[in-house]
Design an enzyme around this catalytic site. Structure first.
Site, PDB file in Angstrom:
ATOM      1  N   GLU A 186      -5.257   1.320   5.980  1.00 35.26           N
ATOM      2  CA  GLU A 186      -5.270   1.799   7.367  1.00 35.26           C
ATOM      3  C   GLU A 186      -6.342   1.097   8.200  1.00 35.26           C
ATOM      4  O   GLU A 186      -6.131   0.828   9.367  1.00 35.26           O
ATOM      5  CB  GLU A 186      -5.443   3.317   7.419  1.00 35.26           C
ATOM      6  CG  GLU A 186      -4.204   4.091   7.002  1.00 35.26           C
ATOM      7  CD  GLU A 186      -2.969   3.781   7.848  1.00 35.26           C
ATOM      8  OE1 GLU A 186      -3.122   3.353   9.008  1.00 35.26           O
ATOM      9  OE2 GLU A 186      -1.839   3.933   7.344  1.00 35.26           O
ATOM     10  N   SER A 208     -10.828  -7.925  22.048  1.00 29.81           N
ATOM     11  CA  SER A 208     -10.162  -6.787  22.684  1.00 29.81           C
ATOM     12  C   SER A 208     -10.480  -6.665  24.173  1.00 29.81           C
ATOM     13  O   SER A 208      -9.631  -6.281  24.956  1.00 29.81           O
ATOM     14  CB  SER A 208     -10.488  -5.494  21.946  1.00 29.81           C
ATOM     15  OG  SER A 208     -11.866  -5.358  21.809  1.00 29.81           O
ATOM     16  N   CYS A 244      19.183   1.782  19.134  1.00 27.91           N
ATOM     17  CA  CYS A 244      19.601   3.186  19.101  1.00 27.91           C
ATOM     18  C   CYS A 244      20.860   3.383  18.248  1.00 27.91           C
ATOM     19  O   CYS A 244      21.041   4.447  17.648  1.00 27.91           O
ATOM     20  CB  CYS A 244      19.839   3.699  20.515  1.00 27.91           C
ATOM     21  SG  CYS A 244      18.371   3.531  21.540  1.00 27.91           S
ATOM     22  N   TYR A 261     -11.909  -8.648  13.997  1.00 28.15           N
ATOM     23  CA  TYR A 261     -12.596  -7.346  14.164  1.00 28.15           C
ATOM     24  C   TYR A 261     -13.466  -7.041  12.933  1.00 28.15           C
ATOM     25  O   TYR A 261     -13.226  -6.104  12.198  1.00 28.15           O
ATOM     26  CB  TYR A 261     -11.589  -6.213  14.386  1.00 28.15           C
ATOM     27  CG  TYR A 261     -10.720  -6.409  15.593  1.00 28.15           C
ATOM     28  CD1 TYR A 261     -11.171  -6.070  16.861  1.00 28.15           C
ATOM     29  CD2 TYR A 261      -9.446  -6.950  15.474  1.00 28.15           C
ATOM     30  CE1 TYR A 261     -10.387  -6.278  17.976  1.00 28.15           C
ATOM     31  CE2 TYR A 261      -8.652  -7.163  16.594  1.00 28.15           C
ATOM     32  CZ  TYR A 261      -9.130  -6.821  17.835  1.00 28.15           C
ATOM     33  OH  TYR A 261      -8.343  -7.018  18.930  1.00 28.15           O
ATOM     34  N   CYS A 266      19.916   4.489  14.864  1.00 30.46           N
ATOM     35  CA  CYS A 266      18.830   5.475  14.797  1.00 30.46           C
ATOM     36  C   CYS A 266      19.295   6.838  14.284  1.00 30.46           C
ATOM     37  O   CYS A 266      20.256   7.415  14.805  1.00 30.46           O
ATOM     38  CB  CYS A 266      18.215   5.650  16.175  1.00 30.46           C
ATOM     39  SG  CYS A 266      16.831   6.790  16.157  1.00 30.46           S
ATOM     40  N   TRP A 301       0.832  -1.226   0.000  1.00 31.97           N
ATOM     41  CA  TRP A 301       0.000   0.000   0.000  1.00 31.97           C
ATOM     42  C   TRP A 301       0.856   1.260   0.000  1.00 31.97           C
ATOM     43  O   TRP A 301       0.346   2.365   0.170  1.00 31.97           O
ATOM     44  CB  TRP A 301      -0.936   0.009   1.202  1.00 31.97           C
ATOM     45  CG  TRP A 301      -0.275  -0.335   2.494  1.00 31.97           C
ATOM     46  CD1 TRP A 301       0.357   0.523   3.335  1.00 31.97           C
ATOM     47  CD2 TRP A 301      -0.169  -1.628   3.078  1.00 31.97           C
ATOM     48  NE1 TRP A 301       0.854  -0.154   4.401  1.00 31.97           N
ATOM     49  CE2 TRP A 301       0.546  -1.489   4.284  1.00 31.97           C
ATOM     50  CE3 TRP A 301      -0.596  -2.908   2.694  1.00 31.97           C
ATOM     51  CZ2 TRP A 301       0.835  -2.567   5.113  1.00 31.97           C
ATOM     52  CZ3 TRP A 301      -0.315  -3.972   3.527  1.00 31.97           C
ATOM     53  CH2 TRP A 301       0.389  -3.795   4.720  1.00 31.97           C
ATOM     54  N   ASP A 358      -0.559   6.218  16.536  1.00 34.48           N
ATOM     55  CA  ASP A 358      -0.924   4.890  17.044  1.00 34.48           C
ATOM     56  C   ASP A 358       0.103   4.477  18.093  1.00 34.48           C
ATOM     57  O   ASP A 358       0.954   5.279  18.500  1.00 34.48           O
ATOM     58  CB  ASP A 358      -1.007   3.879  15.890  1.00 34.48           C
ATOM     59  CG  ASP A 358       0.351   3.604  15.262  1.00 34.48           C
ATOM     60  OD1 ASP A 358       1.322   4.312  15.605  1.00 34.48           O
ATOM     61  OD2 ASP A 358       0.447   2.682  14.442  1.00 34.48           O
ATOM     62  N   GLN A 387      -5.195  -2.699  14.792  1.00 35.44           N
ATOM     63  CA  GLN A 387      -5.035  -3.864  15.688  1.00 35.44           C
ATOM     64  C   GLN A 387      -4.465  -5.089  14.997  1.00 35.44           C
ATOM     65  O   GLN A 387      -4.609  -6.200  15.502  1.00 35.44           O
ATOM     66  CB  GLN A 387      -6.387  -4.306  16.279  1.00 35.44           C
ATOM     67  CG  GLN A 387      -7.330  -3.224  16.637  1.00 35.44           C
ATOM     68  CD  GLN A 387      -7.218  -2.839  18.086  1.00 35.44           C
ATOM     69  OE1 GLN A 387      -6.530  -3.474  18.869  1.00 35.44           O
ATOM     70  NE2 GLN A 387      -7.863  -1.762  18.441  1.00 35.44           N
ATOM     71  N   THR A 388      -3.889  -4.939  13.828  1.00 31.38           N
ATOM     72  CA  THR A 388      -3.458  -6.111  13.063  1.00 31.38           C
ATOM     73  C   THR A 388      -2.050  -5.900  12.514  1.00 31.38           C
ATOM     74  O   THR A 388      -1.719  -4.808  12.080  1.00 31.38           O
ATOM     75  CB  THR A 388      -4.446  -6.369  11.898  1.00 31.38           C
ATOM     76  OG1 THR A 388      -5.770  -6.259  12.402  1.00 31.38           O
ATOM     77  CG2 THR A 388      -4.259  -7.735  11.304  1.00 31.38           C
ATOM     78  N   TYR A 443      -7.502   8.204  14.625  1.00 33.07           N
ATOM     79  CA  TYR A 443      -6.255   7.727  14.013  1.00 33.07           C
ATOM     80  C   TYR A 443      -6.392   7.555  12.498  1.00 33.07           C
ATOM     81  O   TYR A 443      -5.588   8.070  11.717  1.00 33.07           O
ATOM     82  CB  TYR A 443      -5.811   6.392  14.651  1.00 33.07           C
ATOM     83  CG  TYR A 443      -4.701   5.784  13.839  1.00 33.07           C
ATOM     84  CD1 TYR A 443      -3.391   6.233  13.994  1.00 33.07           C
ATOM     85  CD2 TYR A 443      -4.967   4.838  12.849  1.00 33.07           C
ATOM     86  CE1 TYR A 443      -2.373   5.743  13.200  1.00 33.07           C
ATOM     87  CE2 TYR A 443      -3.954   4.346  12.051  1.00 33.07           C
ATOM     88  CZ  TYR A 443      -2.662   4.790  12.225  1.00 33.07           C
ATOM     89  OH  TYR A 443      -1.664   4.321  11.429  1.00 33.07           O
TER      90      TYR A 443
END
Ligand code: SF4
Length: 355
Positions: free
Chosen positions: A31, A294, A193, A76, A196, A18, A132, A36-37, A114
């Site tokens: 989205e 959930s 880190c 869901y 990063c 996507w 999120d 939750q996935t 979101y």
């Protein structure tokens, strides 16, 4: 800081089906699927979806059963109903055009804060932050925010800090860069880190507290619900019910089931008589199946029950019907019902008398 992040993103962006598009329909579908996935779970679903419904118009035209079938296994299921309803709403009321402002996106079914921010930012470069769990973790560390990130006030603060850092008009890349940094480098537990691009500015790294962040409020464990599911058999047919339109797992098929307290025993036969209008003879247990939703967890025991008398009726289903075992794979089902159906395929014979 933003420049370093965007440079890193140009080189290290994840390859996702996507990505590389600003087609709002594709962004919206991805989205919603990603709520939750996990990314790896969504990938094949997204690809199949785009083959079957390449445009919003095609989704709006499709019957809900086709949509649910394609969604099966993703969980869901309310999301599938909402996406379908949103497509129809946009088609009928907005001439097929997805709104570009977050506040208008939020008027669509199933689009919360979101998702609205993600679509507005990624498809339309609107100055929004799609906050999120991943972004909360990255931002809480970057700015050493030690308040619980699940509190609305903390979320507002983190969003404000991210907006200050974001260069105007680059919301798509900026949001996706933060998402990828959270997925690849600033991972939960021990972040990497050393790799990063934001280390020089990171407050948590400076203070050596990156593993202690983010902080969450203490939460109670989700309650466990015990259930019994009845696989009622009549010759080579089994009984299944379609769930009501306004309930959890709406429109999906299941084996009739109920919540049990203590030992199942004779509860099954009595329940079948009272709630399905059927006389049944309880047989052996097929297996135990568990699933975490959930807000609660379920442990479901499934039992073979031989039909003895009566015509099936139920107030808890849109319809009940007898189907062949081979027909179960064509009905859209939730996770638990599908596990029972799969286990049934391995049962050699449905009839107790055939043993
Ligand atoms: Fe996360 Fe470490 Fe980067 Fe800070 S330096 S943002 S803690 S990966």
């Amino acid at each position: 800081m933003a420049e370093a992040l965007l440079e890193w993103y140009a080189e290290h962006a994840r390859e996702l089906p996507w990505r590389g598009t600003d087609d709002p329909y594709r962004v919206l579908v991805s989205e919603v699927m990603l709520q939750q996935t996990r990314v790896e779970t969504v990938r094949p679903y997204y690809q199949r979806w785009m083959e079957r419904f390449p445009t919003l118009a095609e989704l709006a035209r499709a019957p809900i059963d086709d949509v649910l079938q394609l969604w099966e296994g993703l969980g869901y299921y309310r999301r599938a109903h909402n996406l379908h309803a949103a497509a129809r709403q946009i088609q009928e009321q907005q001439d097929g055009r997805i709104p570009y402002e977050a506040r208008h996106l939020r008027e669509l079914p199933g689009v919360g804060e979101y998702t609205a921010a993600a679509v507005a930012a990624i498809a339309f470069d609107q100055d929004q932050i799609a906050l999120d769990g991943n972004l909360k973790r990255v931002l809480a560390r970057l700015f050493a925010v030690d308040e619980p990130v699940d509190r609305p006030a903390t979320a507002r603060r983190l969003r404000g800090l991210a907006l200050e850092m974001m260069p105007g008009g680059q919301a798509a890349d900026f949001n996706q860069a933060l998402m990828d940094l959270g997925a690849r480098v600033c991972i939960s537990g021990t972040p990497l880190c050393g790799e990063c691009p934001l280390r020089a500015w990171c407050q948590a790294f400076k203070q050596g507290i990156q593993e202690q962040l983010p902080v969450r409020s203490a939460r109670e464990a989700a309650p466990l619900v015990h259930r019994a599911a009845l696989v009622v058999t009549k010759n080579s047919l089994v009984l299944v019910g379609k769930r009501p339109a306004n309930a959890m797992l709406a429109g999906l098929w299941e084996f009739p089931r109920f919540e049990v307290n203590g030992q199942v025993g004779r509860q099954i036969e009595n329940w079948a008589q009272a709630n399905l209008g059927l006389g049944v003879k309880m047989g052996r247990e097929i297996g135990q199946f568990s699933h975490a939703y959930s807000h609660f967890r379920v442990l479901e025991r499934a039992y073979l029950c031989e039909w003895m008398s009566g015509r099936p009726r139920s107030e808890k289903h849109q319809v009940l019907k007898w189907v062949r075992l081979s027909g179960l794979s064509e009905l859209p089902m939730g996770k638990l019902a599908r596990s029972i159906a799969t286990a049934l395929a391995e049962v050699k014979t449905l009839h107790h008398r055939d043993h």
